[in-house]
Design a protein around this motif. Structure first.
Motif, short mmCIF file in Angstrom:
data_model
loop_
_atom_site.label_atom_id
_atom_site.label_comp_id
_atom_site.label_asym_id
_atom_site.label_seq_id
_atom_site.Cartn_x
_atom_site.Cartn_y
_atom_site.Cartn_z
N PHE A 158 27.48 -82.62 128.79
CA PHE A 158 26.59 -81.65 129.43
C PHE A 158 26.81 -80.24 128.87
N ASP A 159 28.01 -79.99 128.33
CA ASP A 159 28.26 -78.69 127.69
C ASP A 159 27.32 -78.47 126.52
N LEU A 160 26.97 -79.54 125.85
CA LEU A 160 26.03 -79.42 124.73
C LEU A 160 24.66 -78.96 125.21
N CYS A 161 24.33 -79.33 126.46
CA CYS A 161 23.04 -78.91 127.01
C CYS A 161 22.98 -77.40 127.17
N SER A 162 24.10 -76.77 127.53
CA SER A 162 24.11 -75.31 127.65
C SER A 162 23.91 -74.66 126.29
N MET A 178 32.05 -67.01 130.86
CA MET A 178 32.13 -65.78 130.06
C MET A 178 31.22 -65.86 128.84
N LEU A 179 31.22 -66.99 128.16
CA LEU A 179 30.38 -67.15 126.98
C LEU A 179 28.90 -67.08 127.35
N LEU A 180 28.54 -67.68 128.48
CA LEU A 180 27.15 -67.62 128.94
C LEU A 180 26.75 -66.19 129.27
N MET A 181 27.65 -65.43 129.90
CA MET A 181 27.36 -64.05 130.26
C MET A 181 27.24 -63.15 129.03
N ILE A 182 28.05 -63.41 128.02
CA ILE A 182 27.96 -62.64 126.78
C ILE A 182 26.59 -62.86 126.15
N PHE A 183 26.12 -64.10 126.15
CA PHE A 183 24.79 -64.40 125.63
C PHE A 183 23.72 -63.62 126.39
N ALA A 184 23.83 -63.62 127.73
CA ALA A 184 22.85 -62.90 128.55
C ALA A 184 22.87 -61.40 128.26
N ALA A 185 24.07 -60.85 128.08
CA ALA A 185 24.18 -59.41 127.79
C ALA A 185 23.55 -59.07 126.45
N PHE A 186 23.74 -59.92 125.46
CA PHE A 186 23.12 -59.68 124.15
C PHE A 186 21.60 -59.79 124.25
N MET A 187 21.12 -60.73 125.06
CA MET A 187 19.67 -60.85 125.23
C MET A 187 19.10 -59.59 125.86
N LEU A 188 19.82 -59.02 126.83
CA LEU A 188 19.36 -57.78 127.46
C LEU A 188 19.35 -56.63 126.46
N HIS A 189 20.39 -56.52 125.67
CA HIS A 189 20.53 -55.39 124.76
C HIS A 189 19.51 -55.44 123.62
N TYR A 190 19.25 -56.63 123.12
CA TYR A 190 18.42 -56.73 121.92
C TYR A 190 17.01 -57.26 122.18
N PHE A 191 16.78 -57.90 123.32
CA PHE A 191 15.47 -58.51 123.54
C PHE A 191 14.82 -58.11 124.86
N LEU A 195 16.46 -62.07 131.82
CA LEU A 195 16.24 -62.88 133.02
C LEU A 195 16.24 -64.37 132.69
N GLN A 196 15.68 -64.71 131.55
CA GLN A 196 15.72 -66.11 131.13
C GLN A 196 17.16 -66.56 130.87
N ALA A 197 17.94 -65.67 130.27
CA ALA A 197 19.35 -66.00 130.00
C ALA A 197 20.16 -66.09 131.28
N VAL A 198 19.84 -65.26 132.27
CA VAL A 198 20.55 -65.30 133.56
C VAL A 198 20.35 -66.66 134.22
N LEU A 199 19.15 -67.22 134.12
CA LEU A 199 18.90 -68.55 134.67
C LEU A 199 19.81 -69.59 134.00
N ILE A 200 20.01 -69.44 132.70
CA ILE A 200 20.91 -70.34 131.98
C ILE A 200 22.35 -70.16 132.47
N VAL A 201 22.74 -68.90 132.68
CA VAL A 201 24.10 -68.61 133.19
C VAL A 201 24.32 -69.30 134.53
N LEU A 202 23.39 -69.13 135.45
CA LEU A 202 23.53 -69.69 136.79
C LEU A 202 23.52 -71.22 136.75
#
Length: 228
Positions: free
Chosen positions: A49-53, A139-152, A158-165
Motif C-alpha cells: 500500500f506504500d506504493l499507492c502513496s 513527514m515525506l507526504l507533508m514535504i510533498f504537500a509543502a512543495f506543491m503549495l510553494h511551486y504550484f 489542497l490536492q496534496a493535503v488529501l493525499i497526506v490525510l
C-alpha cells in the motif's frame, strides 16, 4: 516550535497522551467488533500500500508535468530532484530530535482487551515500531504537500493535503504511529525546516542551480526533422 514544546515539556506529554490513547483504544476496539474494518486496517498498512502513496503523489505531479511546456517540464524535473534532496536531509535532521518511543501497538500490547491486527486478520501488515517518532511516512507526504503549495499554488496544495490525510491516517489507526508522531512530530519538523527553506529562497536557489546543470531533455520538445 510551540506545537512541539506543547507536547515535549509537559509530564507524560500532558493532554496529548490522553488524546493518543483514546484514539488507539477506540480504533482497536472497533477492529475487534468489526472484522471488515480490521481487514481494511491491515490492507492499508501493508507494504504494498506504500506504493499507492507514491503512485498518488507521482500521478498528481505528472498531471502538472504534462500540462507544462518544455521549459516548464525541465524546471519540474529540477523541483522534483530538489524535493527528494530536501526530504532526505530533513528526514535525517528529524531523527536528531531527542525523542524515542515505541509505537502504541507495542506500548499497549499487554493491556487487557487490546489485540494485534495482524494476528486478528492473519494479514502481514506494518503494525509495530520500535521508534515511531517522528512519523517518516507522514513527514515525506507533508514535504510533498509543502512543495506543491510553494511551486504550484493552493489547488495543487489542497490536492496534496488529501493525499497526506489518506495515506498517513492508516498508520495512526492501526497503531504503528501515535497520532502525535505525525500531528506533532512530522508536522513541527516540516513547519520549522521548510518554513525556513522554502520562503527563505534557499530551495529556489537550489532549483535554479539544478535547472542550469541538468541536461536538457530534448524528448519533451522533439520535432520531426526531415531526412536528407
Amino acid at each position: 516550535m510551540a506545537l512541539f514544546i506543547s507536547w515535549y515539556l509537559p509530564a507524560h506529554h500532558g493532554f496529548w497522551f490522553a488524546l493518543d490513547s483514546r484514539i488507539y483504544h477506540a480504533v482497536n476496539h472497533q477492529a475487534v467488533r468489526h472484522p471488515l474494518f480490521a481487514d481494511l486496517l491491515a490492507i492499508t498498512n501493508h507494504r504494498v500500500f506504500d506504493l499507492c502513496s507514491l503512485l498518488a503523489m507521482g500521478s498528481l505531479y505528472l498531471h502538472y508535468f504534462l500540462h507544462a511546456d518544455a521549459a516548464g517540464r525541465h524546471r519540474m524535473l529540477a523541483i522534483a530532484l530538489a524535493m527528494i534532496i530536501t526530504a532526505l536531509v530533513l528526514n535525517q535532521l528529524g531523527h536528531l530530535v531527542p525523542v524515542s518511543h515505541v509505537s502504541p501497538s507495542r506500548y499497549f500490547k499487554a493491556t487487557p482487551g487490546v489485540v494485534s491486527i495482524a494476528e486478528l486478520t492473519r494479514i502481514p501488515t506494518k503494525e509495530f515500531s520500535s521508534d515511531s517518532f517522528p512519523g517518516d511516512h507522514g513527514m515525506l507526504l507533508m514535504i510533498f504537500a509543502a512543495f506543491m503549495l510553494h511551486y504550484f499554488g493552493r489547488r495543487g496544495f489542497l490536492q496534496a493535503v488529501l493525499i497526506v490525510l489518506f495515506f498517513s491516517t492508516p498508520r495512526i489507526l492501526i497503531g504503528a504511529h501515535w497520532f502525535t508522531d505525525v500531528a506533532v512530530g512530522s508536522l513541527s519538523i516540516v513547519l520549522v525546516g521548510l518554513g525556513l527553506w522554502l520562503p527563505g529562497g534557499g530551495c529556489d536557489a537550489l532549483v535554479s542551480w539544478l535547472e542550469r546543470h541538468l541536461p536538457r531533455a530534448t524528448l519533451f520538445n522533439r520535432r520531426h526533422q526531415p531526412h536528407g
